[in-house]
Design a protein around this motif. Structure first.
Motif, PDB file in Angstrom:
ATOM      1  N   TYR A 154       0.832  -1.203   0.000  1.00 24.03           N
ATOM      2  CA  TYR A 154       0.000   0.000   0.000  1.00 24.03           C
ATOM      3  C   TYR A 154       0.870   1.257   0.000  1.00 24.03           C
ATOM      4  O   TYR A 154       0.638   2.205  -0.759  1.00 24.03           O
ATOM      5  CB  TYR A 154      -0.928   0.007   1.228  1.00 24.03           C
ATOM      6  N   GLN A 155       1.908   1.243   0.861  1.00 20.38           N
ATOM      7  CA  GLN A 155       2.768   2.428   0.983  1.00 20.38           C
ATOM      8  C   GLN A 155       3.579   2.683  -0.289  1.00 20.38           C
ATOM      9  O   GLN A 155       3.840   3.836  -0.641  1.00 20.38           O
ATOM     10  CB  GLN A 155       3.729   2.270   2.170  1.00 20.38           C
ATOM     11  N   ILE A 156       3.995   1.604  -0.959  1.00 13.74           N
ATOM     12  CA  ILE A 156       4.752   1.807  -2.202  1.00 13.74           C
ATOM     13  C   ILE A 156       3.846   2.393  -3.283  1.00 13.74           C
ATOM     14  O   ILE A 156       4.243   3.303  -4.024  1.00 13.74           O
ATOM     15  CB  ILE A 156       5.407   0.487  -2.675  1.00 13.74           C
ATOM     16  N   LEU A 157       2.607   1.914  -3.369  1.00 12.05           N
ATOM     17  CA  LEU A 157       1.673   2.496  -4.342  1.00 12.05           C
ATOM     18  C   LEU A 157       1.434   3.978  -4.010  1.00 12.05           C
ATOM     19  O   LEU A 157       1.395   4.835  -4.898  1.00 12.05           O
ATOM     20  CB  LEU A 157       0.347   1.723  -4.348  1.00 12.05           C
ATOM     21  N   ARG A 158       1.315   4.273  -2.733  1.00 17.08           N
ATOM     22  CA  ARG A 158       1.142   5.654  -2.266  1.00 17.08           C
ATOM     23  C   ARG A 158       2.351   6.497  -2.688  1.00 17.08           C
ATOM     24  O   ARG A 158       2.215   7.628  -3.164  1.00 17.08           O
ATOM     25  CB  ARG A 158       1.024   5.630  -0.746  1.00 17.08           C
ATOM     26  N   GLY A 159       3.562   5.914  -2.552  1.00 16.78           N
ATOM     27  CA  GLY A 159       4.774   6.622  -2.944  1.00 16.78           C
ATOM     28  C   GLY A 159       4.816   6.906  -4.440  1.00 16.78           C
ATOM     29  O   GLY A 159       5.274   7.965  -4.879  1.00 16.78           O
ATOM     30  N   LEU A 160       4.313   5.952  -5.238  1.00 19.02           N
ATOM     31  CA  LEU A 160       4.335   6.140  -6.699  1.00 19.02           C
ATOM     32  C   LEU A 160       3.543   7.379  -7.115  1.00 19.02           C
ATOM     33  O   LEU A 160       3.883   8.036  -8.111  1.00 19.02           O
ATOM     34  CB  LEU A 160       3.735   4.917  -7.414  1.00 19.02           C
ATOM     35  N   ARG A 161       2.486   7.692  -6.383  1.00 19.86           N
ATOM     36  CA  ARG A 161       1.632   8.839  -6.763  1.00 19.86           C
ATOM     37  C   ARG A 161       2.434  10.126  -6.881  1.00 19.86           C
ATOM     38  O   ARG A 161       2.124  10.990  -7.699  1.00 19.86           O
ATOM     39  CB  ARG A 161       0.496   9.034  -5.739  1.00 19.86           C
ATOM     40  N   THR A 162       3.450  10.282  -6.018  1.00 19.82           N
ATOM     41  CA  THR A 162       4.233  11.526  -6.013  1.00 19.82           C
ATOM     42  C   THR A 162       5.638  11.344  -6.585  1.00 19.82           C
ATOM     43  O   THR A 162       6.440  12.274  -6.564  1.00 19.82           O
ATOM     44  CB  THR A 162       4.387  12.060  -4.565  1.00 19.82           C
ATOM     45  N   MET A 163       5.949  10.141  -7.080  1.00 17.58           N
ATOM     46  CA  MET A 163       7.320   9.864  -7.496  1.00 17.58           C
ATOM     47  C   MET A 163       7.776  10.784  -8.640  1.00 17.58           C
ATOM     48  O   MET A 163       8.927  11.222  -8.678  1.00 17.58           O
ATOM     49  CB  MET A 163       7.490   8.393  -7.889  1.00 17.58           C
ATOM     50  N   GLY A 164       6.874  11.090  -9.567  1.00 18.51           N
ATOM     51  CA  GLY A 164       7.251  11.942 -10.701  1.00 18.51           C
ATOM     52  C   GLY A 164       7.679  13.328 -10.251  1.00 18.51           C
ATOM     53  O   GLY A 164       8.724  13.841 -10.685  1.00 18.51           O
ATOM     54  N   VAL A 165       6.897  13.946  -9.369  1.00 17.34           N
ATOM     55  CA  VAL A 165       7.258  15.304  -8.933  1.00 17.34           C
ATOM     56  C   VAL A 165       8.474  15.273  -8.017  1.00 17.34           C
ATOM     57  O   VAL A 165       9.326  16.177  -8.066  1.00 17.34           O
ATOM     58  CB  VAL A 165       6.071  16.052  -8.247  1.00 17.34           C
ATOM     59  N   ARG A 166       8.607  14.222  -7.217  1.00 20.13           N
ATOM     60  CA  ARG A 166       9.807  14.118  -6.377  1.00 20.13           C
ATOM     61  C   ARG A 166      11.058  13.971  -7.252  1.00 20.13           C
ATOM     62  O   ARG A 166      12.079  14.608  -7.027  1.00 20.13           O
ATOM     63  CB  ARG A 166       9.685  12.930  -5.405  1.00 20.13           C
ATOM     64  N   LEU A 167      10.960  13.083  -8.244  1.00 18.22           N
ATOM     65  CA  LEU A 167      12.135  12.837  -9.092  1.00 18.22           C
ATOM     66  C   LEU A 167      12.557  14.091  -9.848  1.00 18.22           C
ATOM     67  O   LEU A 167      13.755  14.340 -10.023  1.00 18.22           O
ATOM     68  CB  LEU A 167      11.862  11.703 -10.082  1.00 18.22           C
ATOM     69  N   ALA A 168      11.601  14.874 -10.295  1.00 15.03           N
ATOM     70  CA  ALA A 168      11.947  16.117 -11.015  1.00 15.03           C
ATOM     71  C   ALA A 168      12.779  17.010 -10.104  1.00 15.03           C
ATOM     72  O   ALA A 168      13.756  17.638 -10.535  1.00 15.03           O
ATOM     73  CB  ALA A 168      10.674  16.827 -11.476  1.00 15.03           C
ATOM     74  N   HIS A 169      12.410  17.068  -8.829  1.00 20.75           N
ATOM     75  CA  HIS A 169      13.137  17.893  -7.864  1.00 20.75           C
ATOM     76  C   HIS A 169      14.519  17.310  -7.558  1.00 20.75           C
ATOM     77  O   HIS A 169      15.524  18.022  -7.567  1.00 20.75           O
ATOM     78  CB  HIS A 169      12.305  18.030  -6.584  1.00 20.75           C
ATOM     79  N   HIS A 170      14.554  15.971  -7.301  1.00 15.10           N
ATOM     80  CA  HIS A 170      15.848  15.313  -7.059  1.00 15.10           C
ATOM     81  C   HIS A 170      16.785  15.559  -8.247  1.00 15.10           C
ATOM     82  O   HIS A 170      17.960  15.868  -8.075  1.00 15.10           O
ATOM     83  CB  HIS A 170      15.669  13.791  -6.913  1.00 15.10           C
ATOM     84  N   GLN A 171      16.236  15.390  -9.444  1.00 10.63           N
ATOM     85  CA  GLN A 171      17.049  15.525 -10.659  1.00 10.63           C
ATOM     86  C   GLN A 171      17.644  16.917 -10.779  1.00 10.63           C
ATOM     87  O   GLN A 171      18.847  17.078 -10.997  1.00 10.63           O
ATOM     88  CB  GLN A 171      16.188  15.224 -11.895  1.00 10.63           C
ATOM     89  N   ALA A 172      16.813  17.945 -10.625  1.00 10.87           N
ATOM     90  CA  ALA A 172      17.281  19.321 -10.808  1.00 10.87           C
ATOM     91  C   ALA A 172      18.309  19.704  -9.738  1.00 10.87           C
ATOM     92  O   ALA A 172      19.348  20.293 -10.049  1.00 10.87           O
ATOM     93  CB  ALA A 172      16.085  20.282 -10.769  1.00 10.87           C
ATOM     94  N   SER A 173      18.036  19.341  -8.481  1.00  8.73           N
ATOM     95  CA  SER A 173      18.966  19.712  -7.398  1.00  8.73           C
ATOM     96  C   SER A 173      20.292  18.981  -7.559  1.00  8.73           C
ATOM     97  O   SER A 173      21.363  19.569  -7.379  1.00  8.73           O
ATOM     98  CB  SER A 173      18.366  19.358  -6.030  1.00  8.73           C
ATOM     99  N   ALA A 174      20.224  17.687  -7.885  1.00  9.07           N
ATOM    100  CA  ALA A 174      21.450  16.888  -8.008  1.00  9.07           C
ATOM    101  C   ALA A 174      22.309  17.423  -9.157  1.00  9.07           C
ATOM    102  O   ALA A 174      23.520  17.538  -9.029  1.00  9.07           O
ATOM    103  CB  ALA A 174      21.108  15.415  -8.238  1.00  9.07           C
TER     104      ALA A 174
END
Ligand SMILES: *Cc1c(COP(=O)(O)O)cnc(C)c1O
Length: 396
Positions: A250-270
């Motif tokens: 359940y928690q992993i599916l919940r995490g997937l919902r925001t993974m795209g916006v999180r990754l965009a942020h991780h990508q830009a900052s890194a």
């Protein structure tokens, strides 16, 4: 209502992540799937029990909760089926057990996740599988290493800690000419930034512990196979009894919902920090596939849709005796970056990488390798933290 699944197939990443995996109309309209805690499932009569003529039969064989996550992962990976397993490491060992037998030969990339090597050198070897490590840069040249008994070629790109890129399509084509199964640890890119099955890989492996979880509080793995290799993977899951837990699914599916916006942020900052680190006199090299200076950059640019938030720096050191004290001085001066294993969570982490197990893709000679996981904090604060690390390392 229109058919949502066909609309989603053509939708953008964030739309798909928001809607894949669970159809609210299948459970009273609730937006999220129910968390089904289950061992026993009842049958209406004894014949149905013998025939197993219903969708769910026992807790180890899937529930509406695990199905919701597996369906989302299948859609993202383009796979025929996905199994959930108790850790990212198990997502490597279980397919190896599924596809390899005594007397087989397996080719493993030398820049592989270290615990995978441990499994290969101990349990897999003890079971009579011959393991050989190959150069991550080998590309189509892998064909020269394939023997009549080679059954599996394992890839991981970028490589753990040193980020070597692999020509996945060339490797898969060569391996398939000899009927080998091609597995790939795709944890770094996630299916948003690389889709292994589109490049000929048969089995895509994830530590969902990392970005799908996103919050450093879950250990889980997933393995997704194409049509040809799905039955054997599914059999291995049932035979070994290694299923995913309902709460974690359940928690992993919940995490997937925001993974795209999180990754965009991780990508830009890194990337911003990686470019800044390239200009610093304390740094010999930055190992990040999205930097033009990185040797595997062309492959990354050709095949990947993005870069996530993990990369390494090689600190400059005059003498090998200084590697460890310099690395420790740098790390111990950090206060926002935590010192800890794993990555993919919201918080930044740093670790002095140990590459002593490498046989071919050897450790850089200029100094210690520090792996950075760039979290969701503000870049200016992370930069100040790293500057404190440099100041401390300078006095060694
Ligand atoms: C972390 C990691 C794993 C293992 O995941 P765990 O859930 O920690 O067992 C596997 N492969 C790669 C590339 C990883 O970074």
């Amino acid at each position: 209502m229109k058919d949502k699944s066909s609309l989603l197939a053509a939708a953008g990443d964030n739309t798909r992540l928001a809607h894949l995996g669970h159809d609210p109309s299948s459970f009273h309209g609730f937006v999220n799937p129910p968390v089904v805690h289950a061992s026993t499932v009842l049958f209406p009569n004894s014949q149905a029990m013998v025939d197993r003529s219903q969708k769910y039969t026992y807790g180890t064989r899937g529930t509406p909760t695990t199905d919701a996550l597996c369906e989302a992962l299948d859609a993202l990976e383009g796979s025929a089926g996905t199994i959930l397993v108790p850790s990212g490491l198990a997502a490597i060992t279980i397919p190896f057990l599924a596809y390899l037998s005594s007397g087989d030969h397996a080719l493993i990339v030398d820049s592989v996740y270290t615990p995978c090597r441990h499994f290969c050198d101990t349990m897999l070897t003890r079971m009579g599988v011959e393991v050989e490590y190959y150069d991550p840069l080998i590309g189509a040249g892998i064909e020269t290493l394939i023997r009549p008994n080679t059954r599996l070629v394992h890839t991981e790109a970028p490589g753990s800690n040193t980020f070597e890129m692999q020509d996945i399509r060339a490797i898969a084509e060569a391996a398939h000419r000899h009927d080998c199964v091609v597995t790939m640890d795709n944890t770094w890119a996630t299916p948003l930034y690389f889709r292994p099955l589109d490049f000929g890989v048969d089995v895509s492996i994830h530590a969902t512990t990392k970005y799908p979880s996103g919050h450093s509080d879950i250990i889980m793995g997933s393995v997704s196979a194409n049509e040809k290799h799905w039955p054997r993977l599914h059999d291995a899951q049932i035979t070994l009894g290694t299923c995913g837990s309902p709460d974690d699914s359940y928690q992993i599916l919940r995490g997937l919902r925001t993974m795209g916006v999180r990754l965009a942020h991780h990508q830009a900052s890194a990337l911003e920090l990686a470019r800044w680190l390239e200009t610093r006199p304390e740094v010999a090299r930055v190992l990040h596939p999205a930097l033009e200076s990185f040797p595997g950059h062309d492959i990354w640019k050709r095949d990947f849709k993005g870069a996530t938030g993990v990369f390494s720096i090689v600190l400059k050191a005059d003498h090998a005796d200084h590697f460890k004290p310099k690395a420790h001085a740098f790390l111990d001066a950090l206060s926002i970056f935590g010192l800890g294993y794993s990555w993919g969570g919201y918080e930044s982490l740093a670790v002095h990488v140990n590459l002593s197990d490498r046989r071919i893709a050897k450790a850089p000679s200029e100094g210690p390798v520090i792996r950075l996981q760039i979290g969701l904090e503000d870049v200016a604060d992370l930069r100040r933290d790293i500057e404190a690390g440099f100041a401390a390392a300078a006095s060694v």
